[in-house]
Design a protein around this motif. Structure first.
Motif, PDB file in Angstrom:
ATOM      1  N   MET A   1      -5.080 -19.994 -25.041  1.00 47.19           N
ATOM      2  CA  MET A   1      -6.469 -19.809 -25.497  1.00 47.19           C
ATOM      3  C   MET A   1      -7.079 -21.152 -25.867  1.00 47.19           C
ATOM      4  O   MET A   1      -6.488 -21.915 -26.606  1.00 47.19           O
TER       5      MET A   1
ATOM      6  N   ALA B   1     -19.490 -22.892 -20.450  1.00 47.36           N
ATOM      7  CA  ALA B   1     -18.697 -22.363 -19.338  1.00 47.36           C
ATOM      8  C   ALA B   1     -18.916 -23.159 -18.054  1.00 47.36           C
ATOM      9  O   ALA B   1     -18.376 -22.808 -17.004  1.00 47.36           O
TER      10      ALA B   1
ATOM     11  N   ALA C   1     -17.754 -13.347 -19.162  1.00 47.66           N
ATOM     12  CA  ALA C   1     -16.632 -12.399 -19.166  1.00 47.66           C
ATOM     13  C   ALA C   1     -15.959 -12.337 -17.805  1.00 47.66           C
ATOM     14  O   ALA C   1     -14.728 -12.205 -17.706  1.00 47.66           O
TER      15      ALA C   1
ATOM     16  N   ARG D   1     -15.347 -14.646 -15.997  1.00 48.40           N
ATOM     17  CA  ARG D   1     -14.463 -15.814 -15.906  1.00 48.40           C
ATOM     18  C   ARG D   1     -13.461 -15.855 -17.053  1.00 48.40           C
ATOM     19  O   ARG D   1     -12.864 -16.889 -17.322  1.00 48.40           O
ATOM     20  N   GLY D   2     -13.313 -14.753 -17.738  1.00 49.48           N
ATOM     21  CA  GLY D   2     -12.329 -14.667 -18.823  1.00 49.48           C
ATOM     22  C   GLY D   2     -12.765 -15.393 -20.083  1.00 49.48           C
ATOM     23  O   GLY D   2     -11.925 -15.787 -20.899  1.00 49.48           O
ATOM     24  N   LEU D   3     -14.081 -15.576 -20.243  1.00 41.10           N
ATOM     25  CA  LEU D   3     -14.592 -16.309 -21.402  1.00 41.10           C
ATOM     26  C   LEU D   3     -15.444 -15.395 -22.277  1.00 41.10           C
ATOM     27  O   LEU D   3     -16.054 -14.445 -21.785  1.00 41.10           O
ATOM     28  N   ALA D   4     -15.484 -15.703 -23.569  1.00 41.13           N
ATOM     29  CA  ALA D   4     -16.316 -14.919 -24.492  1.00 41.13           C
ATOM     30  C   ALA D   4     -16.927 -15.839 -25.535  1.00 41.13           C
ATOM     31  O   ALA D   4     -16.293 -16.792 -25.989  1.00 41.13           O
TER      32      ALA D   4
ATOM     33  N   ARG E   1     -14.640 -19.064 -26.060  1.00 39.54           N
ATOM     34  CA  ARG E   1     -13.183 -19.116 -25.953  1.00 39.54           C
ATOM     35  C   ARG E   1     -12.715 -18.317 -24.750  1.00 39.54           C
ATOM     36  O   ARG E   1     -13.405 -17.412 -24.279  1.00 39.54           O
ATOM     37  N   GLY E   2     -11.538 -18.706 -24.283  1.00 34.53           N
ATOM     38  CA  GLY E   2     -11.001 -17.994 -23.133  1.00 34.53           C
ATOM     39  C   GLY E   2      -9.644 -18.519 -22.754  1.00 34.53           C
ATOM     40  O   GLY E   2      -9.211 -19.573 -23.230  1.00 34.53           O
TER      41      GLY E   2
ATOM     42  N   SER F   1      -8.891 -19.061 -19.574  1.00 35.10           N
ATOM     43  CA  SER F   1      -8.924 -19.626 -18.219  1.00 35.10           C
ATOM     44  C   SER F   1      -9.085 -21.143 -18.199  1.00 35.10           C
ATOM     45  O   SER F   1      -9.339 -21.726 -17.161  1.00 35.10           O
TER      46      SER F   1
END
Ligand code: MG
Length: 161
Positions: free
Chosen positions: A1, A54, A87, A89-92, A157-158, A160
Motif C-alpha cells: 500500500m 493518479a 478505483a 486502477r486500484g486507487l482510492a 492510496r492504493g 498498484s
C-alpha cells in the motif's frame, strides 16, 4: 500500500444571476460562478488533485467544456466519476485539503456543509476533508471581486504503486 499526493487549482469568474455552487452546496449570494458546468471551483480543484495523484491527466481532458454532456452538470457527478476512474486502477482518495481565496461572500458559516457535501461526493469521512477560506486582502482580481481561486491537495492510496 502506498500513498500519492496530487495538486489542483481552479479559478472561476463571478457572474450575476447564477446560483453560487461551492463545495457541493449552494451558497446564497448575488453572484454565481461562470462555467460550462455548475462552476463549482472547489470540486473542480479537488478533481484535478485526485487525477493528478493518479497521473490521470486533468479535468479538462476527461470532462471537456465542448461536450454537451457536461453542460450545467452537478460537479459532484464529476467528483464521483473521478473516484470511479481511480478505483479502476486500484486507487482510492484518502484525504483532501482545500484553500479557497475570495473576497466575498464570507464562507465560514458554510464550511461544515461544504465539507459534508464534498466528503459525500468522494466517499470519504468528513474528517478526511478540510476546506479553508481566506481573502486576498483586497489585492488584484480576487481583491476586486472578479472571481475566486481554489487550491487543493489530495492524497490517494492504493496497492498498484
Ligand atoms: Mg472549473
Amino acid at each position: 500500500m502506498n500513498t500519492r499526493a496530487g495538486i489542483g487549482y481552479d479559478s472561476h469568474r463571478f457572474v450575476a444571476g447564477r446560483p453560487l455552487h461551492l463545495g457541493g452546496v449552494v451558497i446564497p449570494w448575488t453572484h454565481g460562478l461562470a462555467g460550462h458546468s455548475d462552476g463549482d471551483a472547489i470540486l473542480h480543484a479537488v478533481v484535478d488533485a485526485l487525477l493528478g495523484a493518479a497521473a490521470l491527466g486533468d479535468i479538462g481532458s476527461h470532462f471537456p467544456d465542448t461536450d454537451p454532456q457536461w453542460k450545467g452538470v452537478d460537479s459532484a457527478k464529476l467528483a464521483r466519476e473521478a473516484v470511479r476512474m481511480l478505483a479502476e486502477r486500484g486507487l482510492a482518495p484518502d484525504h483532501v485539503d482545500v484553500t479557497v481565496i475570495l473576497e466575498r461572500p464570507r464562507l465560514s458559516s458554510h464550511i461544515p456543509a461544504m465539507r459534508e457535501a464534498t466528503s459525500k461526493a468522494l466517499g470519504l469521512p468528513v474528517e478526511a476533508v478540510s476546506i479553508k477560506a481566506k481573502t486576498n486582502e483586497g489585492m488584484g482580481w480576487i481583491g476586486r471581486g472578479e472571481g475566486l481561486g481554489v487550491f487543493a491537495v489530495a492524497t490517494v492510496r492504493g496497492a498498484s504503486g
